[in-house]
Scaffold this motif. Structure first.
Motif, mmCIF file in Angstrom:
data_model
loop_
_atom_site.group_PDB
_atom_site.id
_atom_site.type_symbol
_atom_site.label_atom_id
_atom_site.label_comp_id
_atom_site.label_asym_id
_atom_site.label_seq_id
_atom_site.Cartn_x
_atom_site.Cartn_y
_atom_site.Cartn_z
ATOM 1 N N THR A 55 92.823 76.902 41.411
ATOM 2 C CA THR A 55 93.603 76.728 42.631
ATOM 3 C C THR A 55 92.931 75.669 43.498
ATOM 4 O OG1 THR A 55 92.357 78.388 43.856
ATOM 5 C CG2 THR A 55 94.250 79.166 42.553
ATOM 6 N N TYR A 56 93.591 75.284 44.568
ATOM 7 C CA TYR A 56 92.965 74.348 45.510
ATOM 8 C C TYR A 56 91.726 74.984 46.139
ATOM 9 C CZ TYR A 56 97.146 71.469 45.077
ATOM 10 O OH TYR A 56 98.152 70.687 44.589
ATOM 11 N N TRP A 57 91.753 76.299 46.312
ATOM 12 C CA TRP A 57 90.579 76.981 46.864
ATOM 13 C C TRP A 57 89.396 76.835 45.915
ATOM 14 C CZ3 TRP A 57 92.747 82.401 48.699
ATOM 15 C CH2 TRP A 57 93.715 82.185 49.691
ATOM 16 N N GLY A 58 89.648 77.106 44.631
ATOM 17 C CA GLY A 58 88.575 77.003 43.650
ATOM 18 C C GLY A 58 88.072 75.582 43.498
ATOM 19 N N GLN A 59 88.991 74.626 43.490
ATOM 20 C CA GLN A 59 88.575 73.225 43.355
ATOM 21 C C GLN A 59 87.711 72.798 44.537
ATOM 22 O OE1 GLN A 59 90.503 68.728 43.097
ATOM 23 N NE2 GLN A 59 91.772 70.449 42.511
ATOM 24 N N MET A 60 88.098 73.217 45.727
ATOM 25 C CA MET A 60 87.304 72.843 46.902
ATOM 26 C C MET A 60 85.922 73.484 46.853
ATOM 27 S SD MET A 60 86.977 71.076 49.563
ATOM 28 C CE MET A 60 88.568 70.508 50.170
ATOM 29 N N ALA A 61 85.859 74.752 46.456
ATOM 30 C CA ALA A 61 84.558 75.419 46.344
ATOM 31 C C ALA A 61 83.664 74.698 45.339
ATOM 32 C CB ALA A 61 84.755 76.881 45.932
ATOM 33 N N ASN A 62 84.258 74.242 44.239
ATOM 34 C CA ASN A 62 83.483 73.522 43.229
ATOM 35 C C ASN A 62 82.994 72.179 43.756
ATOM 36 O OD1 ASN A 62 84.129 75.692 41.649
ATOM 37 N ND2 ASN A 62 85.579 74.604 40.341
ATOM 38 N N ASN A 63 83.819 71.518 44.573
ATOM 39 C CA ASN A 63 83.387 70.257 45.187
ATOM 40 C C ASN A 63 82.159 70.476 46.072
ATOM 41 O OD1 ASN A 63 85.537 68.946 43.973
ATOM 42 N ND2 ASN A 63 86.798 68.882 45.818
ATOM 43 N N ILE A 64 82.188 71.555 46.831
ATOM 44 C CA ILE A 64 81.047 71.858 47.700
ATOM 45 C C ILE A 64 79.804 72.148 46.864
ATOM 46 C CG2 ILE A 64 80.136 73.474 49.400
ATOM 47 C CD1 ILE A 64 82.190 71.520 50.542
ATOM 48 N N GLN A 65 79.965 72.857 45.775
ATOM 49 C CA GLN A 65 78.823 73.142 44.903
ATOM 50 C C GLN A 65 78.243 71.852 44.327
ATOM 51 O OE1 GLN A 65 77.126 75.836 44.357
ATOM 52 N NE2 GLN A 65 75.795 74.950 42.782
ATOM 53 N N TYR A 66 79.112 70.916 43.970
ATOM 54 C CA TYR A 66 78.642 69.623 43.453
ATOM 55 C C TYR A 66 77.806 68.903 44.518
ATOM 56 C CZ TYR A 66 78.791 64.691 42.140
ATOM 57 O OH TYR A 66 78.458 63.395 41.857
ATOM 58 N N ILE A 67 78.317 68.900 45.752
ATOM 59 C CA ILE A 67 77.571 68.259 46.840
ATOM 60 C C ILE A 67 76.230 68.956 47.051
ATOM 61 C CG2 ILE A 67 77.577 67.816 49.337
ATOM 62 C CD1 ILE A 67 80.615 67.439 49.147
ATOM 63 N N LYS A 68 76.237 70.267 46.905
ATOM 64 C CA LYS A 68 74.990 71.030 47.071
ATOM 65 C C LYS A 68 73.951 70.625 46.027
ATOM 66 C CE LYS A 68 73.262 75.777 47.582
ATOM 67 N NZ LYS A 68 73.648 77.215 47.615
ATOM 68 N N THR A 69 74.392 70.432 44.786
ATOM 69 C CA THR A 69 73.441 70.011 43.745
ATOM 70 C C THR A 69 72.904 68.615 44.043
ATOM 71 O OG1 THR A 69 75.191 69.094 42.323
ATOM 72 C CG2 THR A 69 74.616 71.397 41.998
ATOM 73 N N LYS A 70 73.755 67.762 44.645
ATOM 74 C CA LYS A 70 73.318 66.418 45.003
ATOM 75 C C LYS A 70 72.408 66.420 46.241
ATOM 76 C CE LYS A 70 75.332 63.969 41.816
ATOM 77 N NZ LYS A 70 74.547 63.154 40.869
ATOM 78 N N SER A 71 72.400 67.549 46.942
ATOM 79 C CA SER A 71 71.567 67.690 48.146
ATOM 80 C C SER A 71 70.363 68.588 47.875
ATOM 81 C CB SER A 71 72.404 68.265 49.295
ATOM 82 O OG SER A 71 73.539 67.459 49.548
#
Length: 434
Positions: free
Chosen positions: A164-180
């Motif tokens: 869902t859009y909710w899941g996709q957004m959560a995954n985007n945040i996780q990606y940013i977290k790994t980059k941070s």
């Protein structure tokens, strides 16, 4: 009358009756055999799927490719005998992204015997959902619509299979977290979105995760149709974000790229929703788009075995359902991914419960999907009576100037947070319906 003559006449009468009875039985046998032969020769009844799509207004950049893919896939399966011996029939009608027209299309397709309904529009899906629920009809909602519909206990007839859009957004945040380096505290994230239901859908998840992880969130709504984003990007430049999450669509991405250049914002900060395709890349400029990232739900390109079969059996023989150029578009692959799950659900329904297929059988067929990945076209999905989403995995791809390069494997993140929001929202929906 002499006894001998009487016996002869009695015998003849009984023989005649037996002959007539045998004739009747034989006639019935021949009639039954003829009926069975006629039934054997009659064509099997089709399995009908309704595609009520916006073919003329807001979503015309994506719906032709998806409907073309569904028709092509149906052709391939029909060449092999259809679904458990029943041909597939794809019913397509335009709703112009207008909720009332979507409802009208639903009612018409219902009369025509469709077994599953797909609207590919968040506002139209939301409008039709109560009717589909009340009627007990299967409604597909892959990659669109309300995120809490993954709750099969509440939304018994709605199937948002895939992320869902909710899941996709959560995954985007996780990606940013790994980059941070695993810490989002103090990280600045801007979210630019078209200011209507599709764009607004992931805001609740973003706010929840901002509170949980401590990142600074800037919400930047942009009026439709999104051709003038100057004010939005000026606001973003002043915020000076580390990352920009974009729920733009089609040409909005092109406008955004120009505004980013004008405001000195590097392209490698931009993470787009899955609705960014090869046409958008060409319009941005393949070199200009270098570094751009996209949340991805489906494998693109033409190397997949199903794509190769479609090219060989349909397009090289002039039998394709649309323009061959669409085969280069990730939205075409998205259509294959959506209908791979739908057709497999129908196959399981007929195999498990027999013909005729009914909405309840179709529902149970979809709820039987287990680790289904359409031969590596999508992340594996397992759908159950309680979970109509199937896992919510995406990956992040980056454009390197010539091709998409996966930055991650398939993954899902913050599942507990998403589940909590799902239960809260679906609970409120259920309460309102009481």
């Amino acid at each position: 009358m002499p006894i001998g003559l009487f016996l002869i006449r009695t015998f003849l009468r009984r023989t005649d009756m037996r002959f007539k009875l045998l004739s009747i039985v034989a006639g019935l046998g021949l009639a039954l055999a003829g009926l069975q032969s006629a039934q054997a020769q009659a064509p099997a009844q089709p399995v009908k799927f309704a595609l009520c799509y916006d073919l003329s207004k807001s979503y015309g950049f994506v719906t032709p490719q998806i409907s073309q893919a569904a028709r092509d896939y149906a052709q391939i399966l029909n060449q092999k005998g259809g679904i458990e011996g029943h041909p597939i029939e794809i019913l397509v009608q335009d709703h112009g992204n207008e909720p009332q027209r979507g409802i009208e299309c639903y009612e018409k397709m219902k009369r025509e015997g469709a077994i599953a309904f797909d609207f590919l529009s968040t506002p139209v899906s939301r409008a039709v959902l109560p009717r589909a629920m009340a009627d007990g009809n299967v409604m597909m909602q892959s990659f669109v619509g309300r995120g809490d519909a993954v709750d099969g206990d509440v939304f018994k007839w709605i199937f948002p299979i895939g992320p869902t859009y909710w899941g996709q957004m959560a995954n985007n945040i996780q990606y940013i977290k790994t980059k941070s380096k695993g810490n989002l505290k103090g990280v600045k994230i801007a979210f630019i979105y078209p200011d209507y239901p599709f764009g607004q859908e992931p805001i609740g998840v973003l706010k929840t995760l901002a509170a949980k992880e401590g990142f600074e969130l800037q919400l930047v709504p942009n009026p439709m149709p999104g051709n003038d984003q100057a004010a939005a990007w000026t606001q973003i430049r002043r915020f000076n974000p580390d990352w920009v999450l974009s729920w733009n669509l089609a040409n909005m991405h092109v406008v955004a790229s120009r505004e980013m250049k004008r405001n000195g914002i590097p392209m490698d900060k931009y993470i787009a929703v899955n609705w960014l395709n090869e046409v958008d890349l060409a319009n941005i400029g393949l070199e200009n788009a270098k570094g751009l990232k996209r949340g991805t739900n489906v494998v693109g390109g033409q190397s997949h075995p199903l794509m190769q079969q479609i090219i060989k059996d349909l397009y090289e023989k002039g039998k394709g359902s649309g323009d061959r150029k669409h085969l280069n578009d990730v939205y075409y692959n998205t259509g294959l991914a959506i209908y791979a799950s739908v057709f497999e659900g129908a196959r399981l329904a007929i195999k498990q419960s027999g013909w005729p297929i009914t909405p309840d059988k179709m529902k149970r067929g979809l709820e039987s999907l287990k680790n289904f990945d359409a031969e590596d076209l999508i992340a594996p999905v397992t759908v159950t009576a309680k979970d109509h989403g199937g896992g919510g995995k995406t990956r992040i791809d980056m454009w390197d100037g010539a091709k998409w390069v996966p930055e991650t494997g398939w993954f899902s993140a913050y599942d507990d947070v998403i589940q909590e929001i799902v239960k809260k929202e679906s609970g409120e929906f259920a309460k309102a319906k009481q």
